[in-house]
Design an enzyme around this catalytic site. Structure first.
Site, mmCIF file in Angstrom:
data_model
loop_
_atom_site.group_PDB
_atom_site.id
_atom_site.type_symbol
_atom_site.label_atom_id
_atom_site.label_comp_id
_atom_site.label_asym_id
_atom_site.label_seq_id
_atom_site.Cartn_x
_atom_site.Cartn_y
_atom_site.Cartn_z
ATOM 1 N N LYS A 13 0.830 -1.216 0.000
ATOM 2 C CA LYS A 13 0.000 0.000 0.000
ATOM 3 C C LYS A 13 0.860 1.260 0.000
ATOM 4 O O LYS A 13 0.628 2.168 -0.800
ATOM 5 C CB LYS A 13 -0.928 0.010 1.234
ATOM 6 N N ARG A 86 -9.477 0.585 9.385
ATOM 7 C CA ARG A 86 -8.992 -0.764 9.672
ATOM 8 C C ARG A 86 -9.997 -1.564 10.487
ATOM 9 O O ARG A 86 -9.732 -2.724 10.801
ATOM 10 C CB ARG A 86 -7.694 -0.672 10.473
ATOM 11 N N ARG A 125 11.624 -5.710 4.668
ATOM 12 C CA ARG A 125 11.354 -4.277 4.459
ATOM 13 C C ARG A 125 12.361 -3.419 5.228
ATOM 14 O O ARG A 125 12.676 -3.688 6.371
ATOM 15 C CB ARG A 125 9.940 -3.936 4.936
ATOM 16 N N ARG A 158 11.633 -1.502 10.753
ATOM 17 C CA ARG A 158 10.595 -1.112 11.700
ATOM 18 C C ARG A 158 10.515 -2.126 12.836
ATOM 19 O O ARG A 158 10.608 -3.326 12.602
ATOM 20 C CB ARG A 158 9.233 -1.041 10.981
ATOM 21 N N ARG A 169 0.288 -9.055 13.605
ATOM 22 C CA ARG A 169 -0.352 -8.059 12.732
ATOM 23 C C ARG A 169 -1.204 -8.737 11.663
ATOM 24 O O ARG A 169 -2.269 -8.244 11.289
ATOM 25 C CB ARG A 169 0.712 -7.161 12.097
HETATM 26 P P1 ADP Z 1 2.272 -1.871 3.183
HETATM 27 O O1 ADP Z 1 2.281 -0.359 3.147
HETATM 28 O O2 ADP Z 1 1.033 -2.451 2.552
HETATM 29 O O3 ADP Z 1 2.534 -2.426 4.545
HETATM 30 P P2 ADP Z 1 4.810 -1.638 1.725
HETATM 31 O O4 ADP Z 1 4.486 -0.760 0.568
HETATM 32 O O5 ADP Z 1 5.575 -1.025 2.854
HETATM 33 O O6 ADP Z 1 3.468 -2.376 2.262
HETATM 34 O O7 ADP Z 1 5.606 -2.912 1.143
HETATM 35 C C1 ADP Z 1 6.063 -3.952 2.000
HETATM 36 C C2 ADP Z 1 7.408 -4.496 1.487
HETATM 37 O O8 ADP Z 1 7.183 -5.149 0.235
HETATM 38 C C3 ADP Z 1 8.474 -3.416 1.217
HETATM 39 O O9 ADP Z 1 9.728 -3.967 1.540
HETATM 40 C C4 ADP Z 1 8.345 -3.156 -0.295
HETATM 41 O O10 ADP Z 1 9.590 -2.718 -0.856
HETATM 42 C C5 ADP Z 1 7.947 -4.534 -0.813
HETATM 43 N N1 ADP Z 1 7.057 -4.480 -1.985
HETATM 44 C C6 ADP Z 1 6.018 -3.628 -2.187
HETATM 45 N N2 ADP Z 1 5.395 -3.896 -3.358
HETATM 46 C C7 ADP Z 1 6.056 -4.962 -3.890
HETATM 47 C C8 ADP Z 1 5.892 -5.736 -5.107
HETATM 48 N N3 ADP Z 1 4.915 -5.458 -5.965
HETATM 49 N N4 ADP Z 1 6.747 -6.760 -5.313
HETATM 50 C C9 ADP Z 1 7.737 -7.050 -4.426
HETATM 51 N N5 ADP Z 1 7.947 -6.368 -3.279
HETATM 52 C C10 ADP Z 1 7.115 -5.330 -3.007
HETATM 53 P P1 AMP Z 2 1.012 0.559 9.155
HETATM 54 O O1 AMP Z 2 2.133 1.548 8.998
HETATM 55 O O2 AMP Z 2 -0.189 0.895 8.337
HETATM 56 O O3 AMP Z 2 1.488 -0.869 8.976
HETATM 57 O O4 AMP Z 2 0.523 0.683 10.680
HETATM 58 C C1 AMP Z 2 1.412 0.426 11.752
HETATM 59 C C2 AMP Z 2 0.640 0.332 13.062
HETATM 60 O O5 AMP Z 2 -0.009 1.584 13.356
HETATM 61 C C3 AMP Z 2 -0.474 -0.708 13.127
HETATM 62 O O6 AMP Z 2 0.012 -2.005 13.417
HETATM 63 C C4 AMP Z 2 -1.336 -0.139 14.279
HETATM 64 O O7 AMP Z 2 -0.732 -0.377 15.540
HETATM 65 C C5 AMP Z 2 -1.263 1.366 14.013
HETATM 66 N N1 AMP Z 2 -2.334 1.811 13.096
HETATM 67 C C6 AMP Z 2 -2.176 2.333 11.841
HETATM 68 N N2 AMP Z 2 -3.370 2.643 11.303
HETATM 69 C C7 AMP Z 2 -4.312 2.299 12.218
HETATM 70 C C8 AMP Z 2 -5.728 2.340 12.245
HETATM 71 N N3 AMP Z 2 -6.441 2.789 11.196
HETATM 72 N N4 AMP Z 2 -6.362 1.890 13.359
HETATM 73 C C9 AMP Z 2 -5.672 1.450 14.412
HETATM 74 N N5 AMP Z 2 -4.337 1.360 14.446
HETATM 75 C C10 AMP Z 2 -3.652 1.772 13.367
#
Ligand code: ADP
Ligand code: AMP
Length: 212
Positions: A13, A86, A125, A158, A169
């Protein structure tokens, strides 16, 4: 235009949000980024939410919804929500709040990826704490190992991308967030996208959904 990006942690995302922001000029609003920024700056909100993020649990709805509206009311009409809503309660608050303001969501885009791939993505990541850029040690590495291509800051893993927290998660996603797929299907504005393709191919599908 107003978009919501739905999907499990690690679906991509944030990665797609950066591209959508660039191409469509939508403001990227990530609730996770806002919470992490508050934790980094040791604000009262940051202190309240830190334990939830560290444990891989959701921040309580009341706190999250208030924070989001505070932010959305400062924005213009064009934004992209990443990581919100969420829970059903958050989705109801968004639907009702938009209605009260005479607004509506244009698209809800759900990026889908299977669980083993999510675990691989989250464990590899690396993120830039300075500018928010996201990398993967194998699939999307920075030019210089451990250094952000965009701003030159050192990359970090992270805290909640550690193995035990990742499992929690994904459980939380299944129990509390996955029901939103049916919720938005019923509203008739959900688009499903297969996220298990290279970043640019996923973006091509996202672009098509937005242009449709
Ligand atoms: P989210 O925001 O949904 O948690 P991220 O955008 O942070 O996901 O992506 C999670 C991990 O996957 C990161 O390390 C990113 O570089 C990798 N990633 C994202 N999209 C792709 C893809 N299409 N193919 C392979 N790796 C990806
Ligand atoms: P994310 O960066 O989207 O993976 O979110 C990281 C963490 O932030 C999650 O695991 C939750 O602890 C908190 N968080 C983010 N968005 C929300 C939401 N909409 N509702 C509740 N907790 C959230």
């Amino acid at each position: 235009m107003k978009l919501v990006l739905l999907g499990p942690p690690g679906a991509g995302k944030g990665t797609q949000a950066k591209k959508i922001e660039q191409e469509f000029g939508l403001k990227h609003i990530s609730t996770g980024d806002i919470f992490r920024e508050n934790i980094k700056n040791k604000t009262p909100l940051g202190e309240k939410v830190q334990a939830y993020l560290d444990g891989g649990n959701l921040v309580p709805d009341e706190l999250t919804i208030a924070m989001v509206w505070d932010r959305l009311d400062q924005e213009q009409d064009n934004y992209l929500l990443d990581g919100f809503p969420r829970t059903i309660e958050q989705a109801d608050a968004l639907t009702e709040g938009l209605q009260e303001r005479g607004q509506a969501l244009d698209h809800v885009i759900c990026i889908e990826v299977d669980a083993p791939t999510l675990v691989k993505r989250l464990s590899g990541r690396r993120s830039c704490p300075e500018c928010g850029a996201v990398y993967h040690v194998v699939d999307n590495p920075p030019t210089q190992e451990g250094i952000c291509d965009v701003c030159g800051h050192e990359l970090v893993q992270r805290a909640d991308d550690k193995k035990e927290t990742v499992a929690q998660r994904l459980d939380v996603y299944r129990a509390q967030t996955e029901p939103l797929i049916a919720y938005y299907e019923a509203q008739g504005n959900l688009v499903h996208i297969d996220g298990d393709h290279p970043v640019d191919d996923v973006f091509a599908a996202v672009r098509q959904a937005i242009d449709a």
